[in-house]
Design a protein around this motif. Structure first.
Motif, PDB file in Angstrom:
ATOM      1  N   GLU A 479      76.658  44.952  67.977  1.00  0.00           N
ATOM      2  CA  GLU A 479      75.600  45.927  67.702  1.00  0.00           C
ATOM      3  C   GLU A 479      75.326  46.789  68.934  1.00  0.00           C
ATOM      4  O   GLU A 479      75.150  48.012  68.835  1.00  0.00           O
ATOM      5  N   ALA A 480      75.297  46.123  70.101  1.00  0.00           N
ATOM      6  CA  ALA A 480      75.090  46.870  71.353  1.00  0.00           C
ATOM      7  C   ALA A 480      76.251  47.837  71.597  1.00  0.00           C
ATOM      8  O   ALA A 480      76.059  48.977  72.027  1.00  0.00           O
ATOM      9  N   LEU A 481      77.450  47.392  71.296  1.00  0.00           N
ATOM     10  CA  LEU A 481      78.648  48.214  71.479  1.00  0.00           C
ATOM     11  C   LEU A 481      78.637  49.408  70.525  1.00  0.00           C
ATOM     12  O   LEU A 481      79.038  50.525  70.895  1.00  0.00           O
ATOM     13  N   VAL A 523      76.825  48.819  61.198  1.00  0.00           N
ATOM     14  CA  VAL A 523      77.430  48.504  62.500  1.00  0.00           C
ATOM     15  C   VAL A 523      78.936  48.692  62.421  1.00  0.00           C
ATOM     16  O   VAL A 523      79.566  49.220  63.352  1.00  0.00           O
ATOM     17  N   HIS A 524      79.521  48.268  61.297  1.00  0.00           N
ATOM     18  CA  HIS A 524      80.975  48.415  61.129  1.00  0.00           C
ATOM     19  C   HIS A 524      81.376  49.892  61.173  1.00  0.00           C
ATOM     20  O   HIS A 524      82.346  50.268  61.858  1.00  0.00           O
ATOM     21  N   ARG A 525      80.625  50.721  60.477  1.00  0.00           N
ATOM     22  CA  ARG A 525      80.927  52.172  60.477  1.00  0.00           C
ATOM     23  C   ARG A 525      80.739  52.771  61.869  1.00  0.00           C
ATOM     24  O   ARG A 525      81.546  53.594  62.324  1.00  0.00           O
ATOM     25  N   GLN A 526      79.673  52.350  62.559  1.00  0.00           N
ATOM     26  CA  GLN A 526      79.410  52.851  63.907  1.00  0.00           C
ATOM     27  C   GLN A 526      80.546  52.495  64.866  1.00  0.00           C
ATOM     28  O   GLN A 526      80.958  53.320  65.699  1.00  0.00           O
ATOM     29  N   LEU A 527      81.046  51.285  64.745  1.00  0.00           N
ATOM     30  CA  LEU A 527      82.150  50.864  65.617  1.00  0.00           C
ATOM     31  C   LEU A 527      83.414  51.660  65.328  1.00  0.00           C
ATOM     32  O   LEU A 527      84.189  51.988  66.250  1.00  0.00           O
TER      33      LEU A 527
END
Length: 551
Positions: A479-481, A523-527
């Motif tokens: 999440e931080a990443l 989070v998956h999409r953000q990564l």
């Protein structure tokens, strides 16, 4: 005939095929049941396997031998008519591969008491013995066994009770019909009421979700008369009615993983008692071995009857009188009522806690006033649940202090590990946050915790909690990443460092997927976006090697 009319609309639609069409034959059957077996008595062979349904079911010779020995009562002279019981034995999976998708998906959300274990099989037995002068021995003896990886004792005994009489009356066609119906059941899911058609009846069952300390009240909500109540639980009061005064002592013995043998005259009685003992420390999982019905033919017979070493942490259920001699060195023996034996709990164990007389008085009053057994069981189950909670809450509270602080989680470094569990530090915390905060039961709680630390139940609980904490830390780090400014980070980095970061992100995502770690879609999409952002900084040849293309 023109398409598009009311009766023709489904074929005309460009919709995906019906769910059942996407399954291979017996795939959904095997999500619930390993096989249904028929065991009969052969004059030359003894107990012999007559049939297996479906015929494609894979059973090793060792499986078949175990099933045959466990399918009949040890001393069946007293078991006239119909008898139901269950057994559990070690099973070596044939494919040596990872568990099936349905079992993995189920285990990811199931309560600890209802987990599937592919290294063990449960057999749910319906045994019939009746006089028949036309047969050589003068008796008809046959068993129907439903084999499953799941410890749904209440549920599968009900299923077996529906299938077996139909088989005895109408032959194998009824089992063929049953297995085809089971092959259309939805996969086992937790928390939902599922409707399961079987031989003209629709069973409604609910598999409990996560029964943890935070939501243990689900135990009450799942016990509804509209469904098969508590698929994995049995009638607790009926099992313990002859040893009400020893309930708390038995709870301690199970909690600290002491070896216990249950001696009874029938496999039905001993198997129900063993299951009651295993589930009396819920929501804590019992991590020792347990055999609801154990015979002299078992491969572990010599190991468990040795007098040269202490017995392992296991709960055995036996019926053969031979065990009263071979297991007399066991430290804790429960003898259930039968003509030859006086019922009682035989042990030299000194409990750490003082007896809570309130629950005993409440249950005895229920007996005097003819309170229904279901209500008695609910009272007893709630008492044991609250007792286990009082014991476990300090452990859970201390475990939470071992979690690294959120500020110590960096997007650019590996996720930190939980701090180690220190027994003495936990013991020191009991003065301020011990069981006295939630229960009035007095006694040597510290001594009980120290014994618990040496048990497989503590090891199992600690490993489960540590795994959950590590997964949580991995998610927090991801999440931080996902929120980090990676464009600024790559500004002064070498190509090899950027590639290494991309590979690490991809590996972390793959690991989350393979281990069923719950990572939010956002989070998956953000990564994915973060990877696309930094891949732009790489030469075209490296992008193609990494198979990542910026959108």
């Amino acid at each position: 005939m023109a398409s598009g009319g009311p009766s023709e609309s489904p074929p005309g639609e460009a919709s995906p095929p019906a769910p059942e069409k996407s399954y291979k034959q017996w795939e959904r059957f095997s999500a619930w049941v390993q096989a249904i077996c028929i065991v009969t008595f052969d004059l030359e062979l003894g107990q012999a396997l007559e049939a297996v349904f479906p015929s494609t079911a894979k059973l090793s010779e060792e499986d078949k031998t175990n099933i045959c020995y466990l399918a009949f009562p040890d001393s069946n002279s007293g078991c006239m008519g119909d008898t139901q019981f269950h057994f559990r034995y070690r099973h070596i999976p044939h494919d040596h591969a990872s568990p099936s998708t349905s079992h993995s998906k189920y285990n990811a959300s199931a309560s600890v008491a209802a987990l599937s274990n592919r290294n063990y099989l449960y057999g749910y037995v319906y045994f019939r013995q009746v006089k028949d002068p036309s047969l050589p021995r003068g008796y008809f003896q046959k068993s129907v066994i439903v084999l499953s990886k799941y410890p749904f004792v209440n549920f599968f005994l009900t299923v077996c009770r529906m299938i077996a009489p139909e088989f005895f009356d109408n032959g194998s066609l009824s089992i063929e019909a049953a297995i085809h119906e089971i092959d259309h059941w939805p996969e086992p899911v937790t928390g939902e009421i599922v409707s399961l058609p079987l031989l003209g009846t629709v069973l409604q069952a609910q598999i409990p979700g996560d029964i943890s300390l935070g939501n243990a009240s689900i135990l009450q909500s799942i016990c509804s008369t509209a469904v098969i109540p508590c698929v994995h639980l049995n009638n607790l009061f009926s099992c313990f009615s002859n040893c009400i005064y020893h309930i708390q002592l038995l709870w301690e013995l199970v909690l600290i993983g002491e070896p216990i043998v249950v001696m009874a005259s029938s496999p039905e009685t001993c198997s129900q008692m063993v299951h009651a003992l295993v589930t009396m420390i819920m929501p804590l999982i019992y991590c020792g071995e347990h055999r609801p019905y154990f015979t002299i033919h078992d491969t572990e017979f010599k190991e468990y009857t040795k007098t040269t070493q202490p017995p392992p942490p296991i709960i055995l259920g036996v019926t053969n009188p031979f065990f009263s001699k071979t297991l007399q060195h066991w430290p804790h023996i429960i003898k259930l009522p039968e003509p030859a034996n006086k019922a009682g709990v035989y042990t030299q164990y000194e409990p750490f806690l003082l007896k809570d007389k309130t629950i005993v008085k409440k249950l005895l009053k229920g007996v005097q006033t003819n309170r229904p057994e279901e209500v008695q069981s609910a009272l007893l189950r709630r008492h044991l649940l609250e007792l286990t909670q009082s014991f476990m809450i300090p452990l859970e509270r201390y475990m939470s202090t071992l979690m690294p602080l959120h500020k110590n989680i960096s997007p650019y470094k590996a996720a930190p590990s939980p701090w180690p569990f220190r027994h003495e530090a936990f013991i020191a915390s009991l003065d301020k946050s011990g069981p006295q905060l939630t229960t009035g039961i007095k006694g040597n709680w510290e001594g009980l915790y120290r014994r618990f630390f040496r048990s497989p139940n503590f090891i199992g609980w600690y490993n489960t909690r540590q795994k959950a904490m590590n997964e949580k830390l991995q998610v927090l780090q991801l999440e931080a990443l996902s929120e980090a400014d990676l464009r600024r980070w790559v500004a002064d980095k070498q190509e090899v460092e950027v590639v290494d970061m991309l590979i690490k992100i991809r590996c972390k995502l793959d690991k989350c997927k393979s281990q069923n770690v719950r990572l939010s879609d956002n989070v998956h999409r953000q990564l994915q976006r973060r990877m696309e952002e930094i891949v732009c900084t790489l030469p075209e040849d490296l992008r193609s090697v990494l198979e990542i293309k910026p959108s």
